[in-house]
Every structure is written in C-alpha cells, then in structure tokens.
Design a protein around this motif. Structure first.
Motif, PDB file in Angstrom:
ATOM      1  N   GLU A  59      14.114 -19.067  13.793  1.00  6.46           N
ATOM      2  CA  GLU A  59      13.791 -17.654  13.582  1.00  6.46           C
ATOM      3  C   GLU A  59      13.385 -17.424  12.132  1.00  6.46           C
ATOM      4  O   GLU A  59      14.034 -17.907  11.203  1.00  6.46           O
ATOM      5  CB  GLU A  59      15.008 -16.794  13.916  1.00  6.46           C
ATOM      6  N   ALA A  60      12.286 -16.703  11.936  1.00 13.11           N
ATOM      7  CA  ALA A  60      11.887 -16.290  10.588  1.00 13.11           C
ATOM      8  C   ALA A  60      12.756 -15.105  10.187  1.00 13.11           C
ATOM      9  O   ALA A  60      12.833 -14.113  10.914  1.00 13.11           O
ATOM     10  CB  ALA A  60      10.410 -15.917  10.571  1.00 13.11           C
ATOM     11  N   LYS A  61      13.385 -15.212   9.025  1.00 16.48           N
ATOM     12  CA  LYS A  61      14.318 -14.171   8.586  1.00 16.48           C
ATOM     13  C   LYS A  61      13.700 -13.357   7.455  1.00 16.48           C
ATOM     14  O   LYS A  61      13.046 -13.900   6.567  1.00 16.48           O
ATOM     15  CB  LYS A  61      15.607 -14.827   8.103  1.00 16.48           C
ATOM     16  N   PRO A  62      13.900 -12.039   7.491  1.00 15.80           N
ATOM     17  CA  PRO A  62      13.381 -11.186   6.403  1.00 15.80           C
ATOM     18  C   PRO A  62      13.994 -11.577   5.067  1.00 15.80           C
ATOM     19  O   PRO A  62      15.094 -12.129   4.992  1.00 15.80           O
ATOM     20  CB  PRO A  62      13.812  -9.778   6.827  1.00 15.80           C
ATOM     21  N   THR A  63      13.278 -11.282   4.001  1.00 11.75           N
ATOM     22  CA  THR A  63      13.761 -11.511   2.641  1.00 11.75           C
ATOM     23  C   THR A  63      13.642 -10.209   1.859  1.00 11.75           C
ATOM     24  O   THR A  63      13.165  -9.192   2.386  1.00 11.75           O
ATOM     25  CB  THR A  63      12.934 -12.611   1.949  1.00 11.75           C
ATOM     26  N   GLU A  64      14.047 -10.226   0.616  1.00 10.63           N
ATOM     27  CA  GLU A  64      13.898  -9.025  -0.218  1.00 10.63           C
ATOM     28  C   GLU A  64      12.425  -8.679  -0.398  1.00 10.63           C
ATOM     29  O   GLU A  64      12.053  -7.512  -0.519  1.00 10.63           O
ATOM     30  CB  GLU A  64      14.547  -9.260  -1.588  1.00 10.63           C
ATOM     31  N   LEU A  65      11.578  -9.686  -0.396  1.00 13.52           N
ATOM     32  CA  LEU A  65      10.148  -9.470  -0.605  1.00 13.52           C
ATOM     33  C   LEU A  65       9.416  -9.120   0.681  1.00 13.52           C
ATOM     34  O   LEU A  65       8.477  -8.325   0.683  1.00 13.52           O
ATOM     35  CB  LEU A  65       9.531 -10.731  -1.218  1.00 13.52           C
ATOM     36  N   TYR A  66       9.864  -9.692   1.810  1.00 13.34           N
ATOM     37  CA  TYR A  66       9.176  -9.493   3.091  1.00 13.34           C
ATOM     38  C   TYR A  66      10.180  -8.970   4.117  1.00 13.34           C
ATOM     39  O   TYR A  66      11.165  -9.637   4.432  1.00 13.34           O
ATOM     40  CB  TYR A  66       8.577 -10.804   3.599  1.00 13.34           C
ATOM     41  N   PHE A  68      10.768  -7.404   8.047  1.00 12.76           N
ATOM     42  CA  PHE A  68      10.220  -7.287   9.398  1.00 12.76           C
ATOM     43  C   PHE A  68      11.377  -7.336  10.391  1.00 12.76           C
ATOM     44  O   PHE A  68      12.530  -7.530  10.012  1.00 12.76           O
ATOM     45  CB  PHE A  68       9.198  -8.397   9.691  1.00 12.76           C
ATOM     46  N   GLN A  69      11.065  -7.150  11.651  1.00 14.66           N
ATOM     47  CA  GLN A  69      12.075  -7.042  12.699  1.00 14.66           C
ATOM     48  C   GLN A  69      12.831  -8.358  12.891  1.00 14.66           C
ATOM     49  O   GLN A  69      12.231  -9.417  13.049  1.00 14.66           O
ATOM     50  CB  GLN A  69      11.398  -6.639  14.015  1.00 14.66           C
ATOM     51  N   ILE A  70      14.148  -8.281  12.883  1.00 16.61           N
ATOM     52  CA  ILE A  70      14.989  -9.465  13.070  1.00 16.61           C
ATOM     53  C   ILE A  70      14.904  -9.940  14.522  1.00 16.61           C
ATOM     54  O   ILE A  70      14.857  -9.140  15.453  1.00 16.61           O
ATOM     55  CB  ILE A  70      16.446  -9.149  12.687  1.00 16.61           C
ATOM     56  N   GLY A  71      14.886 -11.257  14.711  1.00 18.20           N
ATOM     57  CA  GLY A  71      14.926 -11.837  16.042  1.00 18.20           C
ATOM     58  C   GLY A  71      13.612 -11.811  16.802  1.00 18.20           C
ATOM     59  O   GLY A  71      13.581 -12.151  17.985  1.00 18.20           O
ATOM     60  N   ARG A  72      12.525 -11.442  16.140  1.00 22.40           N
ATOM     61  CA  ARG A  72      11.246 -11.293  16.835  1.00 22.40           C
ATOM     62  C   ARG A  72      10.309 -12.489  16.633  1.00 22.40           C
ATOM     63  O   ARG A  72       9.584 -12.857  17.557  1.00 22.40           O
ATOM     64  CB  ARG A  72      10.557 -10.007  16.365  1.00 22.40           C
ATOM     65  N   TYR A  73      10.295 -13.076  15.456  1.00 21.52           N
ATOM     66  CA  TYR A  73       9.309 -14.101  15.122  1.00 21.52           C
ATOM     67  C   TYR A  73       9.980 -15.464  14.946  1.00 21.52           C
ATOM     68  O   TYR A  73      11.002 -15.585  14.257  1.00 21.52           O
ATOM     69  CB  TYR A  73       8.565 -13.739  13.835  1.00 21.52           C
ATOM     70  N   PHE A  74       9.369 -16.481  15.543  1.00 26.76           N
ATOM     71  CA  PHE A  74       9.871 -17.846  15.425  1.00 26.76           C
ATOM     72  C   PHE A  74       8.743 -18.747  14.939  1.00 26.76           C
ATOM     73  O   PHE A  74       7.610 -18.670  15.432  1.00 26.76           O
ATOM     74  CB  PHE A  74      10.427 -18.335  16.756  1.00 26.76           C
ATOM     75  N   VAL A  75       9.061 -19.582  13.961  1.00 24.21           N
ATOM     76  CA  VAL A  75       8.057 -20.438  13.321  1.00 24.21           C
ATOM     77  C   VAL A  75       8.482 -21.896  13.441  1.00 24.21           C
ATOM     78  O   VAL A  75       9.661 -22.228  13.323  1.00 24.21           O
ATOM     79  CB  VAL A  75       7.900 -20.077  11.825  1.00 24.21           C
ATOM     80  N   GLY A  76       7.519 -22.742  13.679  1.00 26.79           N
ATOM     81  CA  GLY A  76       7.775 -24.177  13.734  1.00 26.79           C
ATOM     82  C   GLY A  76       6.454 -24.912  13.795  1.00 26.79           C
ATOM     83  O   GLY A  76       5.413 -24.384  13.388  1.00 26.79           O
ATOM     84  N   LYS A  77       6.498 -26.111  14.303  1.00 28.16           N
ATOM     85  CA  LYS A  77       5.280 -26.910  14.418  1.00 28.16           C
ATOM     86  C   LYS A  77       5.159 -27.482  15.822  1.00 28.16           C
ATOM     87  O   LYS A  77       6.166 -27.862  16.436  1.00 28.16           O
ATOM     88  CB  LYS A  77       5.271 -28.035  13.379  1.00 28.16           C
ATOM     89  N   ALA A 293       8.699 -16.364   5.843  1.00 30.10           N
ATOM     90  CA  ALA A 293       8.695 -14.905   5.745  1.00 30.10           C
ATOM     91  C   ALA A 293       7.339 -14.398   5.261  1.00 30.10           C
ATOM     92  O   ALA A 293       6.818 -13.385   5.759  1.00 30.10           O
ATOM     93  CB  ALA A 293       9.803 -14.434   4.809  1.00 30.10           C
ATOM     94  N   GLY A 294       6.739 -15.103   4.299  1.00 25.46           N
ATOM     95  CA  GLY A 294       5.409 -14.714   3.835  1.00 25.46           C
ATOM     96  C   GLY A 294       4.362 -14.864   4.920  1.00 25.46           C
ATOM     97  O   GLY A 294       3.447 -14.037   5.042  1.00 25.46           O
ATOM     98  N   LEU A 295       4.486 -15.917   5.714  1.00 21.33           N
ATOM     99  CA  LEU A 295       3.568 -16.124   6.837  1.00 21.33           C
ATOM    100  C   LEU A 295       3.698 -14.986   7.841  1.00 21.33           C
ATOM    101  O   LEU A 295       2.689 -14.450   8.326  1.00 21.33           O
ATOM    102  CB  LEU A 295       3.877 -17.468   7.500  1.00 21.33           C
ATOM    103  N   ILE A 296       4.917 -14.583   8.164  1.00 17.97           N
ATOM    104  CA  ILE A 296       5.134 -13.506   9.136  1.00 17.97           C
ATOM    105  C   ILE A 296       4.567 -12.188   8.624  1.00 17.97           C
ATOM    106  O   ILE A 296       4.002 -11.404   9.390  1.00 17.97           O
ATOM    107  CB  ILE A 296       6.634 -13.356   9.469  1.00 17.97           C
ATOM    108  N   ALA A 297       4.700 -11.923   7.344  1.00 19.55           N
ATOM    109  CA  ALA A 297       4.143 -10.687   6.779  1.00 19.55           C
ATOM    110  C   ALA A 297       2.637 -10.612   7.031  1.00 19.55           C
ATOM    111  O   ALA A 297       2.101  -9.551   7.376  1.00 19.55           O
ATOM    112  CB  ALA A 297       4.441 -10.623   5.280  1.00 19.55           C
TER     113      ALA A 297
END
Length: 312
Positions: A59-66, A68-77, A293-297
C-alpha cells in the motif's frame, strides 16, 4: 525519481461467475480490493509458458508532502522472466551460458476506480501481451477466493474510433466485445442494455458483429456511440475493418487507441536493483515510501484528467 516514462492505462472489472461455489469469501467492501489476493506474497505464475511475478506490492502511504486516501493505492512491479545469454570469461576462452533476466515494470493499482497504470517497456511486450499477462495472473486467485472473474482492458480514446470511421469510404466489419456490467461509472444506456442481457443469459461478455461484404456498412453515432464509450472506459474493445491504403482490407483495433500517461519512474538501474531485491525478499525495497507517495500524487492528477482528455 526525476525520470518520467509512459504508463499504459488499464481498467479491471470483476464479474460474478455463473457457477457458484459454497466455499467462497464475500467481496471486500471496496470491490476492487479483491485483486490483492493475487498481488501479495511475491507470487509467480505462468502464461503461455512464460514466467511472470508480482513483486513487492504494498500500500502506498500518504506523507507530509503527499496526501491521498489511505488503503486505495497499491504499488509494486510486474516482472517477466527472460533467458539472457551472457559470456563468461574463463582462462583461455569465453563461455556462453544462460542466466535469468527479469524485466520489471512499475505498476499502480487504484482499488476504488479499478485503474491500473503500468509502465511501458517494449522488452516486456505489446499492449495486449501486457494486458493478457496481468489478467492471467490475477484471474485464478480471485476466482478461487471470491467466485468472480477478472477482465482487464485498456482505456482507449473514442476519438480514434470515429476518426477511422470518418476517414474511410468502405467499412466491412465492426466488432464490439463488451464486458458485462461492473461497478464503474460507464455509459448508462449501454450499461442498462447489458444488464438486461445478463439477467437473461448470465454472460461474462457480449460480442456485437456487423458486416457488409461490399464495404457499405453504416456506423450511426446513435446508438453505436454508447457502446464505444462503454468500451473506452476499459470495459471492452473494438475492431474495424476498412479498405486498405493500397487495396485490400485493413484492420484497426482499439489497442492502437490505448491511453498512455506520463508518470515519474526510477532510473533503469534503480528499477533493476529494487526488482532484484524484492524478488529475493518478497518485500518492498527500503526507501520506497516517499517515491511511491510522489508517484501516487501524479497518478491522482492524471486520473482526474482522463475523462476530460479522452472523451469523444
């Protein structure tokens, strides 16, 4: 991540299988989250005798800089295994041997809108090869656990369809393949018609074929536009056959109208190193949190633009 690259935009649908099973789990409250059963666990699978793997999905987690909705976006390869021929130096000679060569593509899954953004790399394959591999890897685990079939199609530009229609004097064939209604906000007229058919026949997909041997096929905007718009949302595909540039016939497919967006990616060396580490450990590479997080933004920005930029 200062580099950028093209990402193919796909959408996945979940359609309940007609053959019910007693030993199935209810769908998650966010229907799109059903696909996580296939992504987790550094899972490998085969498709057409080629080995693939879902690597380091988290799961992609929000940061202070970015934010977004928790639990919505998943990143991998998503990785594809090829065999590389490498030359090894030995005393007095060079010996060629085979070695595993994994090709990793960065991928983002949006569980709410059911988008998939996957990096483009010709070494991995064509749009249809990427799509078919993803569908094969996700479908079996989801069907086994939830009794839902997964369908994956590219989001496409409807303008390309109408450009083909308007720029050719002869049209011999139109084929539309449409996935039965999912939960997405696609064209309502087409949705209503397909829902009625599904009540009668419980089909997963429906194909509509119109042909004219003389090439005088008419493609009226109404009602065809409703179904082309439905397919363009990633819930189907189309094929048109027209006169060729130098005689004969020419085939045009929605694959050539696939939507791409530009997103930030690591360098090739970073992708390779992360991919190898994640293949070995089955866990996300250290330090990925901020870059994910930057990618999700950027994904969110591109998602908001999709409907505006690729409408008819």
């Amino acid at each position: 991540m200062k580099n950028t690259g093209d990402f193919l935009v796909l959408r996945y649908s979940l359609v309940e299988d007609a053959q019910t099973s007693l030993d199935v789990s209810p769908l998650p409250s966010t229907k799109g989250a059903a696909i996580l059963v296939a992504l987790y666990g550094d899972r490998e699978f085969e498709h057409h005798n080629v080995k693939y793997a879902f690597v380091g999905f988290a799961e992609a987690k929000p940061t202070e800089l970015y934010t977004f909705q928790i639990g919505r976006y998943f990143v991998g390869k998503v990785a594809k295994l090829r065999t590389a021929h490498v030359g090894e130096k030995v005393p007095g000679d060079i010996i060629e041997r085979e070695a595993d060569d994994w090709i990793p593509l960065v991928a983002v899954f949006d569980l709410q809108e059911q988008y998939i953004f996957i990096q483009r790399d010709w070494k991995f394959g064509t749009e249809s090869q990427v799509t078919n591999a993803l569908q094969a890897g996700i479908r079996e685990p989801v069907l086994g656990k939830y009794n839902y079939r997964v369908f994956i199609e590219a989001k496409t530009k409807t303008a390309e369809f109408w450009s083909v229609v308007r720029s050719h004097r002869r049209i011999y064939r139109l084929e539309l393949k449409l996935i039965s209604p999912n939960i997405l906000r696609t064209n309502e007229k087409a949705r209503e018609a397909l829902e009625e058919l599904k009540k009668l026949y419980s089909q997963d997909e429906i194909s509509m074929v119109l042909e004219s041997e003389s090439g005088n096929l008419e493609i009226p905007e109404e009602p065809i536009a409703d179904y082309v718009d439905y397919a363009a949302e990633g819930e189907g595909k189309w094929v048109l056959v027209t006169e060729g540039d130098r005689g004969g016939k020419k085939k045009h497919t929605s694959e050539k109208a696939a939507v791409y967006v530009e997103l930030p990616i690591p360098t090739e060396e970073e992708i390779y190193n992360e991919g190898q580490l994640e293949l070995e450990t089955g866990l996300p590479a250290p330090g990925r949190e901020l870059s994910d997080a930057g990618l999700i933004a950027q994904v969110i920005t591109e998602s908001e633009n999709l409907d505006r930029n690729h409408s008819r």
